[in-house]
Design an enzyme around this catalytic site. Sequence first.
Site, PDB file in Angstrom:
ATOM      1  N   ASN A  34       0.829  -1.219   0.000  1.00 29.00           N
ATOM      2  CA  ASN A  34       0.000   0.000   0.000  1.00 29.00           C
ATOM      3  C   ASN A  34       0.863   1.270   0.000  1.00 29.00           C
ATOM      4  O   ASN A  34       0.345   2.376   0.074  1.00 29.00           O
ATOM      5  CB  ASN A  34      -0.975   0.013   1.188  1.00 29.00           C
ATOM      6  CG  ASN A  34      -0.259   0.082   2.530  1.00 29.00           C
ATOM      7  OD1 ASN A  34       0.975   0.096   2.587  1.00 29.00           O
ATOM      8  ND2 ASN A  34      -1.018   0.123   3.611  1.00 29.00           N
ATOM      9  N   LEU A  35       2.159   1.096  -0.059  1.00 29.04           N
ATOM     10  CA  LEU A  35       3.141   2.194  -0.150  1.00 29.04           C
ATOM     11  C   LEU A  35       3.096   3.112   1.072  1.00 29.04           C
ATOM     12  O   LEU A  35       3.502   4.270   0.977  1.00 29.04           O
ATOM     13  CB  LEU A  35       2.955   2.998  -1.451  1.00 29.04           C
ATOM     14  CG  LEU A  35       3.097   2.184  -2.747  1.00 29.04           C
ATOM     15  CD1 LEU A  35       2.893   3.075  -3.973  1.00 29.04           C
ATOM     16  CD2 LEU A  35       4.469   1.512  -2.841  1.00 29.04           C
ATOM     17  N   ASP A  58      -3.961  -2.800   0.120  1.00 30.54           N
ATOM     18  CA  ASP A  58      -3.746  -3.073   1.540  1.00 30.54           C
ATOM     19  C   ASP A  58      -4.014  -4.551   1.818  1.00 30.54           C
ATOM     20  O   ASP A  58      -5.033  -5.079   1.360  1.00 30.54           O
ATOM     21  CB  ASP A  58      -4.712  -2.190   2.346  1.00 30.54           C
ATOM     22  CG  ASP A  58      -4.307  -2.096   3.793  1.00 30.54           C
ATOM     23  OD1 ASP A  58      -4.281  -3.137   4.480  1.00 30.54           O
ATOM     24  OD2 ASP A  58      -3.997  -0.969   4.240  1.00 30.54           O
ATOM     25  N   TYR A 150       4.233  -4.731  19.408  1.00 28.82           N
ATOM     26  CA  TYR A 150       4.851  -5.287  18.189  1.00 28.82           C
ATOM     27  C   TYR A 150       5.374  -6.703  18.450  1.00 28.82           C
ATOM     28  O   TYR A 150       5.159  -7.621  17.636  1.00 28.82           O
ATOM     29  CB  TYR A 150       5.993  -4.366  17.750  1.00 28.82           C
ATOM     30  CG  TYR A 150       6.835  -4.874  16.609  1.00 28.82           C
ATOM     31  CD1 TYR A 150       6.398  -4.781  15.288  1.00 28.82           C
ATOM     32  CD2 TYR A 150       8.095  -5.432  16.842  1.00 28.82           C
ATOM     33  CE1 TYR A 150       7.189  -5.238  14.235  1.00 28.82           C
ATOM     34  CE2 TYR A 150       8.886  -5.886  15.797  1.00 28.82           C
ATOM     35  CZ  TYR A 150       8.432  -5.792  14.496  1.00 28.82           C
ATOM     36  OH  TYR A 150       9.219  -6.250  13.458  1.00 28.82           O
ATOM     37  N   ARG A 221      22.666  -4.626  19.922  1.00 25.49           N
ATOM     38  CA  ARG A 221      21.898  -5.236  18.844  1.00 25.49           C
ATOM     39  C   ARG A 221      22.813  -6.126  18.000  1.00 25.49           C
ATOM     40  O   ARG A 221      24.033  -6.083  18.124  1.00 25.49           O
ATOM     41  CB  ARG A 221      21.288  -4.145  17.931  1.00 25.49           C
ATOM     42  CG  ARG A 221      20.233  -3.262  18.608  1.00 25.49           C
ATOM     43  CD  ARG A 221      18.970  -4.024  18.870  1.00 25.49           C
ATOM     44  NE  ARG A 221      17.907  -3.238  19.496  1.00 25.49           N
ATOM     45  CZ  ARG A 221      17.640  -3.232  20.794  1.00 25.49           C
ATOM     46  NH1 ARG A 221      18.375  -3.937  21.636  1.00 25.49           N
ATOM     47  NH2 ARG A 221      16.626  -2.526  21.274  1.00 25.49           N
TER      48      ARG A 221
END
Length: 319
Positions: A34-35, A58, A150, A221
């Site tokens: 969907n950019l 989407d 998330y 990380r």
Amino acid sequence: MKKTILVTGGAGFIGSHLCEMYIAEGYNVVCVDNLVSGNLNNLSEIIKHPAFTFVQGDIRDRELMMQIFQAYKPNEINHHAAQKSVAYSVENPSYDLDINLVGLMTILDCVKAHPIENFIYVSSGGALSKKIEGNEKSSETDTPQLISPYALTKFTGEKYIEMYAAQYGYDFTVVRYANIYGPRQVPDGECGVIPIFLNNILAEKPSVLMTYPDMPNGCTRDYVYVGDVVEINKLASQKPANTVVNVGTGEEIAILDIYKEILTVFEKDVAIFIEAPRAGDVRRSVLDAQRAEDLLGWKSKVTLHEGLTKLRAHLEVRK
Ligand SMILES: NC(=O)c1ccc[n+]([C@@H]2O[C@H](COP(=O)([O-])OP(=O)(O)OC[C@H]3O[C@@H](n4cnc5c(N)ncnc54)[C@H](O)[C@@H]3O)[C@@H](O)[C@H]2O)c1
């Protein structure tokens, strides 16, 4: 006969590299995006290729997704479309849930109606890390900390993929990425620290480092170059692992050291300032990727220094 793969989020940073790889491997590639954070410029090398189809849309649009499955009958799915930011998920948990789980469920409903052979699902080894101590590394069998929406949606997504595999008759690989960097990454989201630092450094602007009293060099990380990520997706398409695999280097690096490495590779000298940490961030993250080596024959090849050097070369060609 040529296989067809549906790549969701294929106009994004990682997805666009994957679309190029699948075209080079001889697939028909259908990319749906969907950019919202992707960009068609990322696909400029393949957008006119006869085996490539771009659909702007989407993944939550059930009618569109069913039409795509009906029209192109994909053999495989590589699902990269997501709400990808830990920080954004903390602020907007409903949006995170909507994209990362309702979107996934829409795709799984399509798979139920139009069976596929193979599903590659992208998760996050960093966000799903356990609280590591000493020289430990996160492994796929650890219990994740789940301290952000998330992390919860990615973890639940993994469980849906596993649960429906037998029922819907597909093979699968869950690729749990560490922090990925390389050409086309834009400074936002979960893992934008390299492009954020780099943008600031190239503009001679100071950056900020979030630290804890006991971690003065910031969080740690594990950084993987995007070329290595392309390789594991290629392998997962050829020989699915039917389990979760970590995609990391096994090298734990503090954010301040990443900053210093960028300064070295780009031959710059710009200041960095200290700030308080953000909610939802895992403090330490480094992945044990032995399972990916055992099951898929994958091992990261590109060191941080080499990856940043490749990134510098890429940016200089584009100037
Ligand atoms: N970059 C990393 O270090 C990293 C680490 C762990 C996991 N991941 C995961 O890898 C995947 C790709 O991340 P990226 O870094 O390339 O990010 P990206 O933002 O460049 O790519 C995501 C793509 O998905 C598209 N998208 C988002 N919502 C959509 C929707 N509802 N419908 C259709 N398309 C949609 C975006 O436009 C974008 O092109 C994500 O699933 C992310 O969670 C990335």
